[in-house]
Design a protein around this motif. Sequence first.
Motif, PDB file in Angstrom:
ATOM      1  N   ASN A 153       2.110 -12.688 -13.993  1.00 42.83           N
ATOM      2  CA  ASN A 153       3.517 -12.303 -13.905  1.00 42.83           C
ATOM      3  C   ASN A 153       3.599 -10.820 -13.600  1.00 42.83           C
ATOM      4  OD1 ASN A 153       3.572 -14.751 -16.034  1.00 42.83           O
ATOM      5  ND2 ASN A 153       5.463 -14.644 -14.850  1.00 42.83           N
ATOM      6  N   TYR A 154       4.599 -10.439 -12.858  1.00 40.96           N
ATOM      7  CA  TYR A 154       4.692  -9.037 -12.481  1.00 40.96           C
ATOM      8  C   TYR A 154       6.086  -8.492 -12.747  1.00 40.96           C
ATOM      9  CZ  TYR A 154       7.063 -10.608  -8.238  1.00 40.96           C
ATOM     10  OH  TYR A 154       7.950 -11.175  -7.350  1.00 40.96           O
ATOM     11  N   SER A 155       6.145  -7.187 -12.795  1.00 36.66           N
ATOM     12  CA  SER A 155       7.417  -6.490 -12.950  1.00 36.66           C
ATOM     13  C   SER A 155       7.474  -5.419 -11.878  1.00 36.66           C
ATOM     14  CB  SER A 155       7.495  -5.864 -14.347  1.00 36.66           C
ATOM     15  OG  SER A 155       8.635  -5.036 -14.456  1.00 36.66           O
ATOM     16  N   TYR A 156       8.441  -5.570 -10.980  1.00 37.42           N
ATOM     17  CA  TYR A 156       8.602  -4.591  -9.896  1.00 37.42           C
ATOM     18  C   TYR A 156       9.969  -4.799  -9.287  1.00 37.42           C
ATOM     19  CZ  TYR A 156       7.803  -1.901  -5.648  1.00 37.42           C
ATOM     20  OH  TYR A 156       7.904  -0.980  -4.643  1.00 37.42           O
ATOM     21  N   SER A 157      10.676  -3.736  -9.041  1.00 36.09           N
ATOM     22  CA  SER A 157      12.066  -3.851  -8.597  1.00 36.09           C
ATOM     23  C   SER A 157      12.216  -4.187  -7.119  1.00 36.09           C
ATOM     24  CB  SER A 157      12.819  -2.563  -8.911  1.00 36.09           C
ATOM     25  OG  SER A 157      12.164  -1.468  -8.304  1.00 36.09           O
ATOM     26  N   GLY A 158      11.205  -3.903  -6.310  1.00 34.00           N
ATOM     27  CA  GLY A 158      11.306  -4.146  -4.869  1.00 34.00           C
ATOM     28  C   GLY A 158      10.560  -5.395  -4.459  1.00 34.00           C
ATOM     29  N   SER A 159      10.059  -5.387  -3.239  1.00 36.92           N
ATOM     30  CA  SER A 159       9.273  -6.508  -2.717  1.00 36.92           C
ATOM     31  C   SER A 159       7.802  -6.125  -2.735  1.00 36.92           C
ATOM     32  CB  SER A 159       9.710  -6.836  -1.283  1.00 36.92           C
ATOM     33  OG  SER A 159      11.013  -7.337  -1.265  1.00 36.92           O
ATOM     34  N   PRO A 160       7.053  -6.661  -3.658  1.00 41.54           N
ATOM     35  CA  PRO A 160       5.645  -6.247  -3.782  1.00 41.54           C
ATOM     36  C   PRO A 160       4.729  -7.049  -2.871  1.00 41.54           C
ATOM     37  CG  PRO A 160       6.163  -7.789  -5.511  1.00 41.54           C
ATOM     38  CD  PRO A 160       7.423  -7.639  -4.690  1.00 41.54           C
ATOM     39  N   GLU A 161       3.535  -6.507  -2.699  1.00 39.90           N
ATOM     40  CA  GLU A 161       2.440  -7.301  -2.137  1.00 39.90           C
ATOM     41  C   GLU A 161       1.559  -7.693  -3.306  1.00 39.90           C
ATOM     42  OE1 GLU A 161       1.299  -4.907   1.769  1.00 39.90           O
ATOM     43  OE2 GLU A 161       0.235  -6.817   1.532  1.00 39.90           O
ATOM     44  N   LEU A 162       1.177  -8.954  -3.348  1.00 37.89           N
ATOM     45  CA  LEU A 162       0.364  -9.430  -4.472  1.00 37.89           C
ATOM     46  C   LEU A 162      -0.955  -9.983  -3.999  1.00 37.89           C
ATOM     47  CD1 LEU A 162       3.469 -10.600  -6.173  1.00 37.89           C
ATOM     48  CD2 LEU A 162       1.685  -9.578  -7.526  1.00 37.89           C
ATOM     49  N   PHE A 163      -1.963  -9.796  -4.825  1.00 40.66           N
ATOM     50  CA  PHE A 163      -3.331 -10.146  -4.494  1.00 40.66           C
ATOM     51  C   PHE A 163      -4.015 -10.788  -5.699  1.00 40.66           C
ATOM     52  CE2 PHE A 163      -3.526  -7.384  -0.735  1.00 40.66           C
ATOM     53  CZ  PHE A 163      -2.481  -6.512  -1.005  1.00 40.66           C
ATOM     54  N   TRP A 164      -5.022 -11.574  -5.404  1.00 39.63           N
ATOM     55  CA  TRP A 164      -5.969 -12.001  -6.424  1.00 39.63           C
ATOM     56  C   TRP A 164      -7.352 -11.499  -6.013  1.00 39.63           C
ATOM     57  CZ3 TRP A 164      -5.545 -13.911 -11.187  1.00 39.63           C
ATOM     58  CH2 TRP A 164      -4.320 -14.479 -11.570  1.00 39.63           C
ATOM     59  N   TYR A 165      -8.009 -10.820  -6.965  1.00 43.41           N
ATOM     60  CA  TYR A 165      -9.387 -10.382  -6.774  1.00 43.41           C
ATOM     61  C   TYR A 165     -10.268 -11.185  -7.734  1.00 43.41           C
ATOM     62  CZ  TYR A 165      -8.240  -6.323  -3.897  1.00 43.41           C
ATOM     63  OH  TYR A 165      -7.823  -5.500  -2.869  1.00 43.41           O
TER      64      TYR A 165
ATOM     65  N   TYR B 193     -11.092 -13.042 -12.931  1.00 45.26           N
ATOM     66  CA  TYR B 193     -10.045 -13.014 -11.912  1.00 45.26           C
ATOM     67  C   TYR B 193      -8.995 -11.969 -12.279  1.00 45.26           C
ATOM     68  CZ  TYR B 193     -12.024 -17.349 -10.115  1.00 45.26           C
ATOM     69  OH  TYR B 193     -12.876 -18.289  -9.571  1.00 45.26           O
ATOM     70  N   TYR B 194      -8.657 -11.148 -11.296  1.00 42.87           N
ATOM     71  CA  TYR B 194      -7.664 -10.099 -11.502  1.00 42.87           C
ATOM     72  C   TYR B 194      -6.511 -10.273 -10.521  1.00 42.87           C
ATOM     73  CZ  TYR B 194     -11.331  -7.585 -14.049  1.00 42.87           C
ATOM     74  OH  TYR B 194     -12.302  -7.220 -14.942  1.00 42.87           O
ATOM     75  N   CYS B 195      -5.327 -10.204 -11.046  1.00 41.60           N
ATOM     76  CA  CYS B 195      -4.125 -10.191 -10.222  1.00 41.60           C
ATOM     77  C   CYS B 195      -3.743  -8.733  -9.990  1.00 41.60           C
ATOM     78  CB  CYS B 195      -3.016 -10.935 -10.965  1.00 41.60           C
ATOM     79  SG  CYS B 195      -1.447 -11.049 -10.082  1.00 41.60           S
ATOM     80  N   ALA B 196      -3.304  -8.404  -8.780  1.00 40.08           N
ATOM     81  CA  ALA B 196      -2.968  -7.014  -8.462  1.00 40.08           C
ATOM     82  C   ALA B 196      -1.695  -6.956  -7.633  1.00 40.08           C
ATOM     83  CB  ALA B 196      -4.117  -6.344  -7.722  1.00 40.08           C
ATOM     84  N   LEU B 197      -0.977  -5.867  -7.811  1.00 38.04           N
ATOM     85  CA  LEU B 197       0.293  -5.663  -7.111  1.00 38.04           C
ATOM     86  C   LEU B 197       0.270  -4.306  -6.431  1.00 38.04           C
ATOM     87  CD1 LEU B 197       3.813  -6.078  -8.729  1.00 38.04           C
ATOM     88  CD2 LEU B 197       3.172  -3.904  -7.720  1.00 38.04           C
ATOM     89  N   ILE B 198       0.818  -4.264  -5.225  1.00 33.26           N
ATOM     90  CA  ILE B 198       1.029  -2.975  -4.560  1.00 33.26           C
ATOM     91  C   ILE B 198       2.507  -2.871  -4.236  1.00 33.26           C
ATOM     92  CG2 ILE B 198       0.559  -1.582  -2.508  1.00 33.26           C
ATOM     93  CD1 ILE B 198      -2.231  -2.658  -2.479  1.00 33.26           C
ATOM     94  N   GLY B 199       3.122  -1.798  -4.731  1.00 34.84           N
ATOM     95  CA  GLY B 199       4.537  -1.579  -4.482  1.00 34.84           C
ATOM     96  C   GLY B 199       4.752  -0.638  -3.317  1.00 34.84           C
ATOM     97  N   GLY B 200       5.943  -0.098  -3.203  1.00 32.09           N
ATOM     98  CA  GLY B 200       6.294   0.736  -2.059  1.00 32.09           C
ATOM     99  C   GLY B 200       5.527   2.025  -1.955  1.00 32.09           C
ATOM    100  N   SER B 201       5.039   2.548  -3.070  1.00 34.66           N
ATOM    101  CA  SER B 201       4.313   3.816  -3.046  1.00 34.66           C
ATOM    102  C   SER B 201       2.826   3.621  -2.780  1.00 34.66           C
ATOM    103  CB  SER B 201       4.486   4.524  -4.391  1.00 34.66           C
ATOM    104  OG  SER B 201       3.973   3.704  -5.424  1.00 34.66           O
ATOM    105  N   TYR B 202       2.422   2.404  -2.500  1.00 37.88           N
ATOM    106  CA  TYR B 202       1.026   2.066  -2.217  1.00 37.88           C
ATOM    107  C   TYR B 202       0.106   2.275  -3.404  1.00 37.88           C
ATOM    108  CZ  TYR B 202       2.623   2.003   2.605  1.00 37.88           C
ATOM    109  OH  TYR B 202       3.298   1.731   3.754  1.00 37.88           O
ATOM    110  N   ILE B 203       0.662   2.443  -4.590  1.00 38.85           N
ATOM    111  CA  ILE B 203      -0.182   2.561  -5.773  1.00 38.85           C
ATOM    112  C   ILE B 203      -0.435   1.166  -6.322  1.00 38.85           C
ATOM    113  CG2 ILE B 203      -0.265   3.352  -8.163  1.00 38.85           C
ATOM    114  CD1 ILE B 203       1.178   5.857  -7.291  1.00 38.85           C
TER     115      ILE B 203
END
Lengths: 108, 113
Positions: free
Chosen positions: A24-36, A85-95
């Motif tokens: 589950n994620y928390s982000y106000s915009g449209s994120p990119e999501l990944f599984w590593y 397994y790791y879930c990852a999110l990248i938001g607008g600031s590329y962090i």
Amino acid sequence: AQRVTQPEKLLSVFKGAPVELKCNYSYSGSPELFWYVQYSRQRLQLLLRHISRESIKGFTADLNKGETSFHLKKPFAQEEDSAMYYCALIGGSYIPTFGRGTSLIVHP
Amino acid sequence: ETGVTQSPTHLIKTRGQQVTLRCSSQSGHNTVSWYQQALGQGPQFIFQYYREEENGRGNFPPRFSGLQFPNYSSELNVNALELDDSALYLCASSSEQGSNEQYFGPGTRLTVT
């Protein structure tokens, strides 16, 4: 602030059983999501990304914006799926933000 | 194609000392990101370098600094080491500034005593 939650530290299943690793994620915009994934004694590697909408090693993940989730699923687990397994999110600031990880153990 | 390499594999330092970790990016990649992974946690983003400039920073104090060289290899420097800095430090390279698909190195295990 962006956050990724993987509620299960450990998931244990038998070979052939369905698998769902929650993210589950928390982000106000449209994120990119990944599984590593990190197999034993190997380095962290990309498994899949929501943009590509592809199935890798039988795993799929669908982005559900309403539930802010990106759960990883596989209908029939194999022993070689045992890994971290790791879930990852990248938001607008590329962090990028990673979850704490779920250890999947598939028993024979 | 050469993968991401990191050196050293592991090292032990004393509190208050300084350390430099090194990373060689994958061939053709111009972006390097550094992460700290504490035991039982996921990787935590420290910062990213794109074409020798810092391009994004996580919630880490200034004593964590870095460099990227013209060949896109990178260094992570940590000054005034604290016990909590003990962790696995991961380097990842990517071919785009947005670090959307990253290739990770094996990590450097740092122990601060």
